[in-house]
Design a protein around this motif. Structure first.
Motif, PDB file in Angstrom:
ATOM      1  N   ALA A  55      -1.408   4.145  -9.917  1.00 27.68           N
ATOM      2  CA  ALA A  55      -2.044   5.518 -10.598  1.00 27.68           C
ATOM      3  C   ALA A  55      -1.154   5.872 -11.890  1.00 27.68           C
ATOM      4  CB  ALA A  55      -2.463   6.947  -9.988  1.00 27.68           C
ATOM      5  N   GLY A  98      -3.740   6.473  -6.376  1.00 27.91           N
ATOM      6  CA  GLY A  98      -4.995   6.947  -7.057  1.00 27.91           C
ATOM      7  C   GLY A  98      -5.537   7.131  -5.619  1.00 27.91           C
ATOM      8  N   GLU A  99      -7.066   7.678  -6.008  1.00 24.19           N
ATOM      9  CA  GLU A  99      -7.515   7.921  -4.881  1.00 24.19           C
ATOM     10  C   GLU A  99      -7.802   6.144  -3.762  1.00 24.19           C
ATOM     11  OE1 GLU A  99     -10.891  10.455  -5.980  1.00 24.19           O
ATOM     12  OE2 GLU A  99      -9.581  12.533  -6.267  1.00 24.19           O
ATOM     13  N   ASP A 100      -8.597   5.690  -5.219  1.00 22.43           N
ATOM     14  CA  ASP A 100      -9.222   4.436  -4.650  1.00 22.43           C
ATOM     15  C   ASP A 100      -7.419   3.342  -3.697  1.00 22.43           C
ATOM     16  OD1 ASP A 100      -7.382   3.744  -6.957  1.00 22.43           O
ATOM     17  OD2 ASP A 100      -9.075   2.766  -8.240  1.00 22.43           O
ATOM     18  N   GLY A 101      -6.230   4.393  -4.238  1.00 17.51           N
ATOM     19  CA  GLY A 101      -5.753   3.094  -3.700  1.00 17.51           C
ATOM     20  C   GLY A 101      -4.998   2.279  -3.994  1.00 17.51           C
ATOM     21  N   SER A 161       1.068  -1.386  -0.112  1.00 14.17           N
ATOM     22  CA  SER A 161      -0.104  -0.152  -0.099  1.00 14.17           C
ATOM     23  C   SER A 161       0.862   0.929   0.321  1.00 14.17           C
ATOM     24  CB  SER A 161      -0.634   0.199   1.339  1.00 14.17           C
ATOM     25  OG  SER A 161      -2.034  -1.465   1.584  1.00 14.17           O
ATOM     26  N   GLY A 185       1.869   7.604   1.050  1.00 13.46           N
ATOM     27  CA  GLY A 185       2.160   8.941   0.920  1.00 13.46           C
ATOM     28  C   GLY A 185       3.607   8.412   0.291  1.00 13.46           C
TER      29      GLY A 185
END
Length: 588
Positions: A133, A127-130, A94, A97
């Protein structure tokens, strides 16, 4: 450009390549390109790849637009394992950041039909969905590193000269075959083949031709090996062959085919054709060995037996109760000898060598003995042959030399004879240590005779000449021991410039009744006198032999009849020693 912008450029950037001012990104791209790397950015959603300068040169791709998408780029990749897309986009990590680091190595096809190794290091960002991206990274050419690694891998597996398996990998293959045989899956065998008389080829044609012979034999043996067999170079002139699915009954036929393959065709070398044969020792598995080391040792044993026959011979290992008893005895004797050396229980016995005219001791030969913990004295015949066979004789020679020097130091009235092995001739430590003792104690050298067996004089003439000259310069005298047993040429005696010849005792046995021995001793004495060399007759056992040897002109006598070896030198009678002139004196 206003002054604030100029100031910002001065702070955030510096002089670019080729003398131009550059923004920070331009500078970094220039640095990456300068070291031959290429930066990229991959927009995963629309599958777009943006390449920095130098990518086309790195990949060998003239039109970089040909890999503007990851799909196009992936079509050129050869990756061992999950695809590049799977390694990044299906990652279980994951992004917190900072992005997620990835590192890959793969080959990419260039425009010229070749493949180039690439190291790909970068980070993907979610991206925003993890999910991933986009990714950024740097690619680097690593062909040179991979080539070096490939060479190292090959050297760790294959013999550099022949391209066959090396010794380490051959032993691993033998271990695998032995395990399979022990589990009952199949019978196996191991063959050890050695080129006959390779040293003669070295001497006659040179090492380069000998290497050609080894390579050619390896190729011929490889041509007969079946799929699943393992052939390797075991040592300099030796090949090992692991035969899977081979019974002991078939082993003799296999050996004969391999020997014939080498024997029946000459080896064509750069310097002409060379006729070559090999000998082989083999062992059936698992019946006659329970470990790799045991299999190798017994195959070596069979090979030695084959080479003791005629050339181009093979021997299949067969168990022998007597041989096992001998091996066990050798192991026990070697252990006993090492312990005695460590415990300083090696002793010297002194046997007189007497003047044939007067019967007075001229010098004493130092004979090695071993003392057991209970004080029992063990004769040399119990342990010296084992020491020679197992390579321990050098340790014995060194210890006897130390004891002889101690005796010379304690008794200035004696002259000693020190018998050394062929191995010690080339032992630099032994030579340097004795030379240091002789330099430190003036007069020692003149009271020391060094005995060298005739077989050494035959086979080690080059090195022996240097040895003899060195110790004669120090003042020692040199004797050839067991003369007549090996048929040394008298030219060698002249070359070596020895001082004394000891006639082999086998020609003294039954001298009074054996006319052949009488003729041989008379001939040796006459020839020795032609070189102004005094002689010693060994193994003298009775008064009749003393009288006959004296009449034949032998100057010195040695044997149990004249004096048995004793653990302590007798008390001095006068000087008890003789001068060099007396040792060289002609017979009365």
């Amino acid at each position: 450009m206003d002054s604030k912008t100029q100031d910002a450029r001065r702070v955030g950037g510096t002089s670019g390549f080729n003398g131009y001012e550059a923004q920070p990104n331009d500078l970094l791209n220039g640095a990456v390109t300068a070291v031959g790397d290429a930066a990229y950015r991959w927009s995963i959603g629309d599958d777009r790849l943006d390449w920095g300068p130098g990518a086309g040169m790195l990949f060998g791709i003239s039109d970089i637009s040909a890999i503007a998408t990851h799909r196009d780029f992936a079509a050129r990749i050869a990756l061992d394992g999950p695809s590049r897309y799977e390694r990044i986009c299906l990652s279980r990590e994951s992004d917190t950041g900072q992005g997620v680091l990835y590192e890959l190595e793969y080959q990419i096809r260039d425009d010229f039909g070749g493949m180039r190794w690439i190291e790909d290091r970068g980070r993907w960002f979610a991206g925003e969905d993890g999910t991933p991206a986009h990714a950024v990274g740097v690619m680097r050419a690593i062909d040179e590193r991979h080539n070096r690694e490939a060479v190292l891998v090959r050297l760790s597996t294959y013999d550099e000269l022949t391209g066959l398996l090396n010794r380490v990998r051959l032993k691993e293959a033998l271990g695998e075959a032995l395990i399979a045989a022990q589990r009952g899956r199949q019978n196996s065998a191991f063959l050890l083949l050695a080129v006959d008389n390779l040293e003669l080829i070295n001497d006659a044609f040179g090492f380069d031709v000998a290497d050609e012979v080894i390579v050619c034999i390896g190729e011929r043996l490889s041509g007969l090996a079946r799929r699943g067999d393992s052939l390797g170079r075991y040592a300099g002139n030796k090949f090992g062959l692991v035969l899977n699915n081979c019974t002991e009954e078939r082993l003799s036929d296999v050996c004969e085919r391999l020997l014939a393959e080498v024997r029946d065709r000459v080896v064509v070398t750069a310097r002409g054709p060379v006729a070559v044969t090999v000998s082989a020792g083999s062992i059936a598995l698992p019946g006659h060995a329970s470990s790799v080391d045991q299999a190798l040792a017994r195959a070596e044993e069979a090979l030695v037996s084959a080479k003791q026959k005629l050339r181009n011979s093979h021997v299949i290992y067969a168990p022998s109760r007597e041989r096992e008893k001998t091996r066990l005895r050798n192991i026990n004797v070697a252990d006993e000898l090492i312990t005695a050396l460590n415990d300083r229980r090696i002793r010297v016995a002194y046997q007189p060598i007497v003047d044939a005219r007067t019967g007075d001791p001229a010098l004493h030969e130092c004979l090695v003995r071993m003392e057991r913990p209970d004080g029992t004295i063990v004769p040399a015949g119990h342990f010296v042959p084992v020491a020679e066979k197992l390579g321990l004789i050098g340790l014995l020679d060194y210890r006897v030399m130390e004891l002889a020097v101690d005796t010379l130091r304690e008794r200035d009235d004696v002259k000693l004879s020190l018998n050394i092995s062929g191995r010690t001739i080339g032992d630099r430590l032994w030579r340097d240590t004795l030379a240091a003792h002789l330099h430190a104690a003036p007069g020692f050298a003149e009271r020391l005779v060094i005995e060298i067996t005739e077989t050494v004089a035959i086979h080690e003439i080059g090195e022996l000449t240097e040895f003899v000259a060195g110790f004669r310069d120090l003042g020692c005298q040199i004797a050839i021991d067991d003369f007549g047993a090996g048929y040394t040429s008298f030219r060698n005696l002249k070359t070596l410039d020895v001082d004394l010849v000891k006639i082999d005792g086998s020609f003294v046995i039954d001298l009074v009744n054996n006319r052949d021995n009488q003729f041989f001793v008379r001939t040796l004495v006459d020839l020795a006198h032609n070189f102004n060399l005094p002689t010693v007759a060994e193994w003298v056992s009775n008064a009749e032999e003393v009288e006959m040897l004296r009449n034949l002109g032998v100057e010195y006598l040695q044997g149990f009849y004249l004096g048995e070896p004793v653990m302590a030198l007798p008390a001095a009678r006068g000087s008890g020693a003789i001068s060099s002139t007396r040792l060289r004196a002609a017979p009365a």
